[in-house]
Design a protein around this motif. Structure first.
Motif, short mmCIF file in Angstrom:
data_model
loop_
_atom_site.label_atom_id
_atom_site.label_comp_id
_atom_site.label_asym_id
_atom_site.label_seq_id
_atom_site.Cartn_x
_atom_site.Cartn_y
_atom_site.Cartn_z
N THR A 464 45.19 32.99 32.11
CA THR A 464 45.97 31.82 32.51
C THR A 464 45.13 30.98 33.46
N LEU A 465 44.92 29.72 33.10
CA LEU A 465 44.18 28.81 33.96
C LEU A 465 45.09 28.39 35.11
N ASP A 466 44.65 28.67 36.32
CA ASP A 466 45.45 28.28 37.49
C ASP A 466 45.12 26.86 37.90
N LYS A 467 43.87 26.60 38.20
CA LYS A 467 43.51 25.24 38.66
C LYS A 467 42.00 25.08 38.67
N PHE A 468 41.58 23.82 38.79
CA PHE A 468 40.19 23.47 39.06
C PHE A 468 40.11 23.08 40.53
N ILE A 469 39.13 23.64 41.23
CA ILE A 469 38.94 23.31 42.64
C ILE A 469 37.54 22.73 42.77
N GLY A 470 37.46 21.40 42.66
CA GLY A 470 36.14 20.78 42.62
C GLY A 470 35.44 21.18 41.35
N ASP A 471 34.29 21.88 41.50
CA ASP A 471 33.58 22.37 40.31
C ASP A 471 33.81 23.87 40.11
N ALA A 472 34.88 24.39 40.72
CA ALA A 472 35.23 25.80 40.56
C ALA A 472 36.46 25.95 39.66
N ILE A 473 36.57 27.15 39.05
CA ILE A 473 37.70 27.47 38.17
C ILE A 473 38.40 28.70 38.73
N MET A 474 39.73 28.62 38.76
CA MET A 474 40.53 29.80 39.14
C MET A 474 41.41 30.16 37.96
N ALA A 475 41.37 31.43 37.57
CA ALA A 475 42.19 31.92 36.47
C ALA A 475 42.72 33.31 36.82
N PHE A 476 43.73 33.75 36.09
CA PHE A 476 44.27 35.09 36.34
C PHE A 476 44.82 35.69 35.05
N TRP A 477 44.96 37.01 35.05
CA TRP A 477 45.46 37.76 33.91
C TRP A 477 46.63 38.64 34.36
N GLY A 478 47.60 38.84 33.47
CA GLY A 478 48.76 39.68 33.78
C GLY A 478 50.05 38.90 33.95
N ALA A 479 49.98 37.59 33.84
CA ALA A 479 51.17 36.74 33.90
C ALA A 479 50.81 35.42 33.19
N PRO A 480 51.79 34.74 32.57
CA PRO A 480 53.21 35.12 32.54
C PRO A 480 53.52 36.30 31.62
N ALA A 481 52.62 36.56 30.65
CA ALA A 481 52.86 37.69 29.75
C ALA A 481 52.33 38.96 30.41
N ASN A 482 53.08 40.04 30.27
CA ASN A 482 52.60 41.32 30.77
C ASN A 482 51.38 41.75 29.97
N ASP A 483 50.35 42.16 30.68
CA ASP A 483 49.10 42.54 30.01
C ASP A 483 48.57 43.80 30.69
N PRO A 484 48.76 44.95 30.08
CA PRO A 484 48.29 46.20 30.71
C PRO A 484 46.77 46.26 30.83
N ASN A 485 46.04 45.44 30.06
CA ASN A 485 44.57 45.44 30.07
C ASN A 485 44.02 44.21 30.79
N HIS A 486 44.78 43.74 31.80
CA HIS A 486 44.38 42.47 32.42
C HIS A 486 43.00 42.55 33.07
N ALA A 487 42.66 43.69 33.66
CA ALA A 487 41.34 43.79 34.30
C ALA A 487 40.22 43.72 33.26
N SER A 488 40.37 44.48 32.17
CA SER A 488 39.34 44.48 31.12
C SER A 488 39.20 43.10 30.49
N ASN A 489 40.31 42.43 30.25
CA ASN A 489 40.25 41.10 29.63
C ASN A 489 39.58 40.10 30.56
N ALA A 490 39.84 40.20 31.85
CA ALA A 490 39.20 39.29 32.80
C ALA A 490 37.69 39.52 32.83
N ILE A 491 37.27 40.79 32.82
CA ILE A 491 35.83 41.09 32.84
C ILE A 491 35.17 40.60 31.55
N ALA A 492 35.85 40.83 30.40
CA ALA A 492 35.30 40.37 29.12
C ALA A 492 35.14 38.86 29.12
#
Length: 603
Positions: A464-492
């Motif tokens: 899930t794309l949270d926001k752009f902060i200047g030339d930076a990107i913030m994203a997260f995994w595990g919401a809004p959909a439940n994702d038991p593999n959120h850590a692995s997906n983020a690393i991939a």
């Protein structure tokens, strides 16, 4: 907000119900129609009174009597002979559903014989009819045999246009009205008891019998007919032929103590009316049904209609509560279906006890509220979905948004909640030199290309794309959909973002672009949901997990392009990745040092 809409709809429906039951009765036809259907089935189970028989001038009789009486209308002498034959069997009454208001076309002798025979017997009854146009008669001049009732409000000059059996002596005008008036939809369901004219009351023919034979009193102007199986029909010609036979074959007491109704069911004589049972129902059968109902006191009682408005309001209020508490629409439809079946069953039971319960209209109002409220709920849900799609499409792949909304995992009304997530920060380093050598417009276009490429990778891995902060990107995994593999997906995603950066830099080699990215990832609890002002909400995460992911990204310079926390490393799949220890580091704002790792795909 939704409740106010449903409450406003309830107020509107309540107002319409009040107008319906109090003034206009515009749903009364629904009660009639459903009642007609039930009466059709109920009539099949109701036996007619065996003491009421019909002598039918049917098509068979019209054909067989041609030799004796020529074409219809027959000479009145024929009726005189039939009266003599039936009277000999001592019937309770003979009722003619035939008008005798004009002289016999066969001459005065036939009328004279008929008049003479009729005058001998007090249990003969004749049809009267009221017309809208014609020469009116002063009611006070009518003979006592008509049975006219004079009330205290009777006007001495009251007049009415009546067809009376004028070929008879006035003392033999015993009888009453046979007018059968249909309801507004053209179907007749009631029979007249008495017609009030300027304080005078003219009895109907069935009510005249009821008065003479002391049947149960009726205090209303008309009754709702309780239909039953047809009464026994005997062809007129069969009786006439047997009466004139030297060796009669019919029972000598066939009509003893019976009410004999003489009339016609022949289609050619056009005495057919529209009723709940048939669109062309014989008038003589209608008359016999009215007599039957009064004799047995089993006509249908009509309760006042207005109390059923309360049932309509109760149904609407029940549905209002259901929609207010967001009950499943199909469950509410099932409730209405159950109540409708119970309502119809109650109407049926009412018929068994001689009551006509008008429950169709209340059920219709309940369904009206249901469908309108369901439509409002659907439109509100549709608008909410469209709003959710528009909002979440900023953060997620549009196809994923549709799937999440359909599965109920995205709810615009859901409050922010704490979850375990994996947060990723990605920042460009060394971009300043490139910015100094090119126009701002070009740099913005370049950044947009870079961001589009990286966001596509984030979406590809379920982020899930949270926001752009200047030339930076913030994203997260595990919401809004439940994702038991959120850590692995983020690393991939991070590893693929790193690989994509090399391809992107290769495209810009002519610009001498010397820049890199740092990606920091941390797994931990965070608050996620819609946060902000009501007019400007963002779907975002807040908490220490976010801050630490950002700090880890800041430590990547000189160590590794991608760094993950120990918590992220433990949550990820070690079958998919291997992790190189990058020592313990102190981060700003935290007393406890952080163990960092560099992830790589296993070969």
């Amino acid at each position: 907000m939704h409740f106010r809409r449903f409450a406003a709809l309830f107020v509107l429906i309540a107002l319409l119900i009040a107008l319906d039951f109090g003034v206009f009765n515009f749903t009364q036809s629904l009660d009639w129609r459903l009642g007609d259907w039930l009466l059709q089935h109920n009539a099949q189970n109701r036996q007619s009174d065996h003491e009421i028989v019909i002598v039918d001038i049917d098509q068979k009789s019209l054909e067989e009597m041609n030799e004796v009486a020529s074409k219809w209308p027959w000479p009145r002498a024929i009726h005189a002979e039939l009266i003599e034959h039936i009277i000999a069997q001592q019937p309770k009454a003979i009722v003619f559903d035939i008008l005798f208001n004009e002289p016999d076309t066969f001459g005065t002798e036939s009328d004279a014989l008929f008049r003479q025979v009729v005058a001998q017997y007090p249990n003969l009854y004749f049809a009267h009819s009221q017309l809208a146009d014609g020469n009116p008669i002063e009611l006070k001049t009518l003979p006592a045999s008509v049975g006219l009732i004079k009330t205290a409000q009777a006007k001495p000059d009251a007049r009415a246009v009546l067809l009376l059996p004028s070929v008879l002596d006035k003392s033999s005008w015993r009888g009453g009205l046979i007018n059968f008036q249909p309801d507004a939809d053209g179907i007749g369901r009631h029979y007249l008891i008495g017609q009030a004219i300027d304080g005078w009351l003219i009895s109907s023919l069935p009510w005249r019998l009821a008065q003479d034979f002391k049947w149960a009193a009726v205090s209303q102007q008309k009754i709702r007919l309780n239909w039953q199986q047809s009464h026994p029909h005997i062809a007129y010609s069969d009786i006439y032929r047997d009466a004139n036979s030297e060796q009669p074959r019919r029972a000598a007491n066939e009509f003893r103590n019976k009410i004999v109704v003489i009339g016609t069911a022949a289609p050619g004589l056009q005495d057919l009316r529209s009723t709940p049972l048939n669109a062309a129902y014989p008038g003589v059968e209608i008359l016999a049904t009215a007599i039957d109902n009064l004799k047995n006191d089993n006509w249908l009682r009509d309760p006042p209609r207005w109390p059923f408005a309360l049932f309509s309001l109760l149904l609407a209020a029940l549905l209002l509560l259901g929609f207010k508490h967001r009950k499943n629409t199909l469950a509410l439809a099932g409730l209405m279906l159950t109540l409708s079946i119970l309502g119809i069953a109650l109407m049926w039971l009412g018929l068994q006890r001689n009551w006509f319960l008008p429950l169709a209209a209340p059920l219709a109002w309940g369904w009206a509220y249901f469908w309108l409220a369901a439509l409002m709920s659907y439109l509100a849900e549709k608008a909410s979905r469209e709003q959710a799609v528009a909002m979440f499409s900023r953060f997620l792949d549009a196809r994923v948004v549709g799937e999440l909304i359909a599965s109920g995992q995205i709810d615009m009304n859901k409050k922010a909640e704490s979850r375990e997530l994996t947060v990723l920060f990605s920042d460009i380093r060394g971009f300043t030199t490139l910015s100094e050598n090119h126009t701002p417009e070009y740099i913005v276009e370049l950044l947009n290309r870079y961001f589009s490429m990286q966001v596509a990778i984030i979406f590809k891995h379920g982020g899930t794309l949270d926001k752009f902060i200047g030339d930076a990107i913030m994203a997260f995994w595990g919401a809004p959909a439940n994702d038991p593999n959120h850590a692995s997906n983020a690393i991939a995603a991070a590893i693929e973002m790193s690989e994509a950066l090399e391809h992107f830099k290769a495209e810009l080699k002519d610009l001498n672009a010397d820049f890199d990215v740092g990606i920091g990832i941390h797994t931990g609890p965070a608050v996620v949901g819609f946060i902000g002002a009501e007019s400007r909400l963002d779907y975002t995460v807040i908490g220490d997990t976010v801050n630490l992911a950002s700090r880890i990204e800041g430590l990547t310079k000189g160590i590794a392009r991608i760094l993950v926390s120990e918590e992220c490393m433990r949550a990820a799949s070690h079958e998919q990745f291997e992790f190189q220890d990058r020592d313990i580091h102190h981060v700003k704002g935290r007393e406890q040092a952080v163990q960092l790792y560099e992830p790589r795909k296993k070969s």
